[in-house]
Motif scaffolding. Structure first.
Motif, mmCIF file in Angstrom:
data_model
loop_
_atom_site.group_PDB
_atom_site.id
_atom_site.type_symbol
_atom_site.label_atom_id
_atom_site.label_comp_id
_atom_site.label_asym_id
_atom_site.label_seq_id
_atom_site.Cartn_x
_atom_site.Cartn_y
_atom_site.Cartn_z
ATOM 1 N N ALA A 251 0.366 -1.005 0.005
ATOM 2 C CA ALA A 251 0.155 -0.158 -0.298
ATOM 3 C C ALA A 251 0.749 0.949 0.424
ATOM 4 C CB ALA A 251 -0.784 -0.025 1.542
ATOM 5 N N LEU A 252 2.593 1.036 0.954
ATOM 6 C CA LEU A 252 2.892 2.329 0.445
ATOM 7 C C LEU A 252 3.580 2.455 -0.892
ATOM 8 C CD1 LEU A 252 3.636 2.173 4.650
ATOM 9 C CD2 LEU A 252 2.315 3.565 3.278
ATOM 10 N N TYR A 253 3.761 3.318 -1.608
ATOM 11 C CA TYR A 253 4.788 3.716 -2.745
ATOM 12 C C TYR A 253 5.924 3.183 -2.457
ATOM 13 C CZ TYR A 253 7.044 5.412 -6.208
ATOM 14 O OH TYR A 253 7.883 5.418 -8.148
ATOM 15 N N ALA A 254 6.480 2.310 -3.022
ATOM 16 C CA ALA A 254 7.912 2.009 -3.132
ATOM 17 C C ALA A 254 8.231 1.330 -4.557
ATOM 18 C CB ALA A 254 8.667 0.870 -2.122
ATOM 19 N N ALA A 255 9.756 1.911 -5.171
ATOM 20 C CA ALA A 255 9.548 1.581 -6.582
ATOM 21 C C ALA A 255 11.467 1.930 -6.995
ATOM 22 C CB ALA A 255 9.191 1.914 -7.261
ATOM 23 N N THR A 256 11.896 0.657 -7.997
ATOM 24 C CA THR A 256 13.498 1.461 -7.829
ATOM 25 C C THR A 256 13.317 1.843 -8.659
ATOM 26 O OG1 THR A 256 13.798 -0.644 -9.906
ATOM 27 C CG2 THR A 256 14.035 -1.236 -7.547
ATOM 28 N N ASP A 257 14.658 2.942 -9.292
ATOM 29 C CA ASP A 257 14.346 3.506 -10.321
ATOM 30 C C ASP A 257 14.120 3.225 -12.633
ATOM 31 O OD1 ASP A 257 15.147 5.541 -11.765
ATOM 32 O OD2 ASP A 257 17.411 4.351 -12.425
ATOM 33 N N GLU A 258 13.999 2.144 -12.448
ATOM 34 C CA GLU A 258 13.537 1.850 -13.795
ATOM 35 C C GLU A 258 11.610 1.633 -13.660
ATOM 36 O OE1 GLU A 258 15.469 -1.033 -11.697
ATOM 37 O OE2 GLU A 258 17.133 -0.438 -13.295
ATOM 38 N N MET A 259 11.451 1.482 -12.384
ATOM 39 C CA MET A 259 9.757 1.287 -12.463
ATOM 40 C C MET A 259 9.117 2.497 -12.008
ATOM 41 S SD MET A 259 9.318 -1.758 -13.069
ATOM 42 C CE MET A 259 7.635 -2.358 -12.965
ATOM 43 N N HIS A 260 10.512 3.606 -11.628
ATOM 44 C CA HIS A 260 9.865 5.091 -10.865
ATOM 45 C C HIS A 260 8.471 5.474 -11.420
ATOM 46 C CE1 HIS A 260 9.591 8.130 -7.727
ATOM 47 N NE2 HIS A 260 10.776 8.820 -8.287
ATOM 48 N N ASP A 261 6.911 6.088 -10.178
ATOM 49 C CA ASP A 261 6.625 6.590 -11.452
ATOM 50 C C ASP A 261 6.287 8.212 -11.012
ATOM 51 O OD1 ASP A 261 3.584 7.872 -11.822
ATOM 52 O OD2 ASP A 261 2.975 5.828 -11.181
ATOM 53 N N ALA A 262 7.123 9.075 -11.191
ATOM 54 C CA ALA A 262 6.512 10.711 -10.415
ATOM 55 C C ALA A 262 6.008 11.075 -9.515
ATOM 56 C CB ALA A 262 8.132 11.459 -11.256
ATOM 57 N N ASP A 263 4.606 11.055 -10.545
ATOM 58 C CA ASP A 263 3.494 11.199 -10.164
ATOM 59 C C ASP A 263 3.050 11.229 -9.267
ATOM 60 O OD1 ASP A 263 3.439 13.302 -12.710
ATOM 61 O OD2 ASP A 263 2.830 11.757 -13.490
ATOM 62 N N ALA A 264 2.895 9.197 -9.114
ATOM 63 C CA ALA A 264 2.601 8.917 -7.808
ATOM 64 C C ALA A 264 3.115 9.415 -6.538
ATOM 65 C CB ALA A 264 2.822 7.486 -7.525
ATOM 66 N N PHE A 265 4.759 9.249 -6.311
ATOM 67 C CA PHE A 265 5.495 9.491 -5.951
ATOM 68 C C PHE A 265 5.391 11.083 -5.116
ATOM 69 C CE2 PHE A 265 10.239 11.464 -4.102
ATOM 70 C CZ PHE A 265 10.326 9.398 -3.607
ATOM 71 N N ALA A 266 4.730 11.802 -5.977
ATOM 72 C CA ALA A 266 4.999 13.450 -5.914
ATOM 73 C C ALA A 266 3.918 13.153 -4.925
ATOM 74 C CB ALA A 266 4.672 14.751 -6.905
ATOM 75 N N LYS A 267 3.238 12.771 -4.647
ATOM 76 C CA LYS A 267 1.986 12.112 -4.046
ATOM 77 C C LYS A 267 1.827 12.673 -2.500
ATOM 78 C CE LYS A 267 -1.225 12.047 -7.853
ATOM 79 N NZ LYS A 267 -1.825 10.801 -8.777
ATOM 80 N N LEU A 268 2.469 11.587 -2.130
ATOM 81 C CA LEU A 268 3.222 11.473 -0.898
ATOM 82 C C LEU A 268 3.004 12.793 0.038
ATOM 83 C CD1 LEU A 268 5.978 8.583 -1.131
ATOM 84 C CD2 LEU A 268 3.267 8.416 -1.285
ATOM 85 N N PRO A 269 2.372 13.066 1.095
ATOM 86 C CA PRO A 269 3.472 14.041 1.748
ATOM 87 C C PRO A 269 5.399 14.228 1.644
ATOM 88 C CG PRO A 269 2.280 12.720 2.912
ATOM 89 C CD PRO A 269 2.157 11.287 2.533
ATOM 90 N N SER A 270 5.210 15.201 1.467
ATOM 91 C CA SER A 270 6.554 16.064 1.536
ATOM 92 C C SER A 270 7.725 14.942 2.423
ATOM 93 C CB SER A 270 7.355 17.272 1.386
ATOM 94 O OG SER A 270 6.447 17.862 2.423
ATOM 95 N N ASP A 271 6.983 15.072 3.613
ATOM 96 C CA ASP A 271 8.174 14.994 4.968
ATOM 97 C C ASP A 271 7.974 12.987 4.611
ATOM 98 O OD1 ASP A 271 5.590 14.583 5.749
ATOM 99 O OD2 ASP A 271 6.014 14.582 7.519
ATOM 100 N N LYS A 272 7.427 12.806 3.456
ATOM 101 C CA LYS A 272 7.870 11.621 3.445
ATOM 102 C C LYS A 272 8.408 10.461 2.319
ATOM 103 C CE LYS A 272 5.149 10.011 7.261
ATOM 104 N NZ LYS A 272 6.374 9.516 8.714
ATOM 105 N N GLN A 273 8.506 11.588 1.618
ATOM 106 C CA GLN A 273 9.161 10.731 0.112
ATOM 107 C C GLN A 273 10.311 10.507 0.304
ATOM 108 O OE1 GLN A 273 8.653 14.211 -2.498
ATOM 109 N NE2 GLN A 273 6.272 13.971 -2.493
ATOM 110 N N LEU A 274 11.133 9.176 0.575
ATOM 111 C CA LEU A 274 12.305 9.020 0.522
ATOM 112 C C LEU A 274 13.322 8.421 -0.599
ATOM 113 C CD1 LEU A 274 14.410 8.676 2.916
ATOM 114 C CD2 LEU A 274 13.869 6.836 3.001
#
Ligand code: 5CA
Length: 442
Positions: A251-274
């Motif tokens: 349920a929590l976003y986690a992806a390697t470089d090749e599978m990264h979805d920048a838009d989905a990642f950007a939707k996380l609270p900024s202090d949770k974007q690792l």
């Protein structure tokens, strides 16, 4: 083990090509010796750690219902032709011709071989599911072997292969490995995160890499910060429905470089974007019929119809983990081994070898720790104290007991905890009790 009788070839200088902590410390601490590019001998200290990691992996695989076997390192090209991988694999595969001009190869992985083993003996759905694994050396002719055992050409892998009747069942097998992996890494003191991953030459459409975060990692990864400290699943009933436990993590976003979805990642609270660098210590795949179809691996289902089995494969980088653990646990003085994988449980430093009382107390402590199963390393060499301390810090045993005439006058020895640097002055008996209790349950 007495240091005077051991084989611990320490290096004073750091070899120039070693740029990351684990590579430097493994060479300096006499754990490995490079024999060719990306090919290493495991010296006694390194081998002890490798075996401990291997054993943890084995125990967690067995708990999850996987069955151990052993396949050879050298394989025939014929099987790889059946799946089309002989040509597809490319220059990473080490190809060998035997005296009869037969084409052979040093296995980079075992999907093709295990599928052959399976198809030649399993006929009925009643024998499913099955998950077979081995812990065996692999060879991949990496373009740039580097970072010591982290990206070797010859390396030790645990690879498991699951066989199921349907995609749904295969998902259950996948989930078992997914959760077993999290428990495996946690036992080694690592915080591993499962991340959506690309499948590369293994193939398939469902795949996760298990990543430990480290600045020196080769992969760029992105995840929800809460995943890093999420506790491992712990004791599991592997026959129960594991999907909710897996979903909780997915349920929590986690992806390697090749599978990264920048838009989905950007939707996380900024202090949770690792966004960080990581080391891939495991990789699991579901690839359905990719190998079973071309190799004709079929079983009879309950309607008496032949169906192609669904497969997955599950790799752990056993030798890479030795380096990965050091990347996660070291300081400027050397390695800090987590207790579960430490090559020896404690180091005994006799500051005055030849002094009757220091020798006697050191021997006593040594014998008692041996009896308690702590497997101590006794520095009985006649070097200066400074040499002994820095040597012991470098090799990173979890506890050090220092015995010297000055302390003995007051009936005490000093116990240092390597990870914290904390020092305690204790009577020898109390020192033994303390260390033994620290290892309870490990
Ligand atoms: N057959 C599948 C899974 S069983 C497989 O080969 N997967 S893999 O290619 O991802 O490798 C599994 C693990 O082996 C990786 O996650 C990594 O931890 C380790 N590994 C891969 N290549 C190397 C290498 N060159 N040196 C050290 N470890 C490696």
């Amino acid at each position: 083990m007495r240091l005077s009788r051991y084989f611990l070839p320490l290096l004073k200088e750091t070899p120039a090509d070693a740029t990351i902590a684990s590579h430097k410390y493994m060479l300096r601490a006499g754990m490995i010796k490079q024999n060719s590019a990306g090919i290493y001998s495991w010296l006694p200290l390194g081998l002890k750690v490798l075996k401990k990691i291997e054993q943890i992996v084995r125990e967690e695989q067995n708990k999850a219902g996987a069955i151990e076997m052993l396949m050879p390192t050298i394989q025939s090209a014929d099987l790889w032709r059946e799946t089309g991988r002989y040509d597809a694999y490319g220059p990473e595969m080490l190809r060998i011709t035997d005296r009869h001009d037969r084409e052979m190869l040093y296995g980079p992985t075992n999907e093709d071989m295990i599928t052959d083993i399976f198809r030649s003996s399993v006929r009925s759905y009643k024998d499913l599911p099955k998950n077979l694994y081995h812990i065996q050396w692999k060879f991949r002719d990496e373009v740039r072997p580097r970072f010591g055992v982290m990206r070797g050409r010859e390396f030790l892998m645990k690879d498991a292969y699951s066989f199921d009747l349907s995609a749904e069942d295969a998902r259950r097998s996948y989930n078992k490995m997914f959760l077993a992996y999290l428990n495996t890494y946690a036992r080694m003191g690592l915080k591993a995160v499962a991340m959506k991953a690309d499948t590369g030459p293994i193939g398939g459409d469902l795949s996760h890499e298990f990543i430990i975060l480290a600045e020196t990692g080769e992969s760029e990864v992105f995840c929800h910060a809460d995943l890093v400290n999420m506790p491992p699943p712990g004791e599991l009933d592997f026959d129960s429905d594991l999907q909710p436990l897996v979903d909780e993590r997915l349920a929590l976003y986690a992806a390697t470089d090749e599978m990264h979805d920048a838009d989905a990642f950007a939707k996380l609270p900024s202090d949770k974007q690792l966004s960080a660098r990581g080391i891939e210590v495991g990789h699991i795949f579901y690839f359905g019929e990719k190998y079973s179809a071309p190799m004709n691996a079929k079983v009879m289902n309950s309607d008496g119809k032949e169906v192609i089995v669904h497969m997955g494969s599950y790799g752990v980088g056993v030798s890479r983990l030795v380096g990965g653990i050091i990347e996660a646990s070291h300081d400027d003085d050397g390695i800090i081994w987590p207790k579960a994988v430490a090559p020896f449980g404690a180091g005994i430093i006799n500051l005055k070898v030849g002094d009757a009382e220091a020798d006697q107390v050191s021997e006593d402590i040594y014998n008692q720790l041996v009896a308690a199963g702590i497997d101590p390393l006794y520095d009985d060499k006649s070097d200066r104290g400074g040499v002994k301390f820095s040597r012991m810090d470098l090799i990173g045993l979890p506890y050090q007991i220092t015995i010297g005439p000055r302390g003995l006058k007051e009936g005490i020895v000093e116990v240092k905890t390597r990870a914290t640097g904390e020092r305690q002055s204790l009577a020898p008996d109390a020192a033994i009790k303390f260390i033994t209790s620290e290892f309870a349950g490990i």
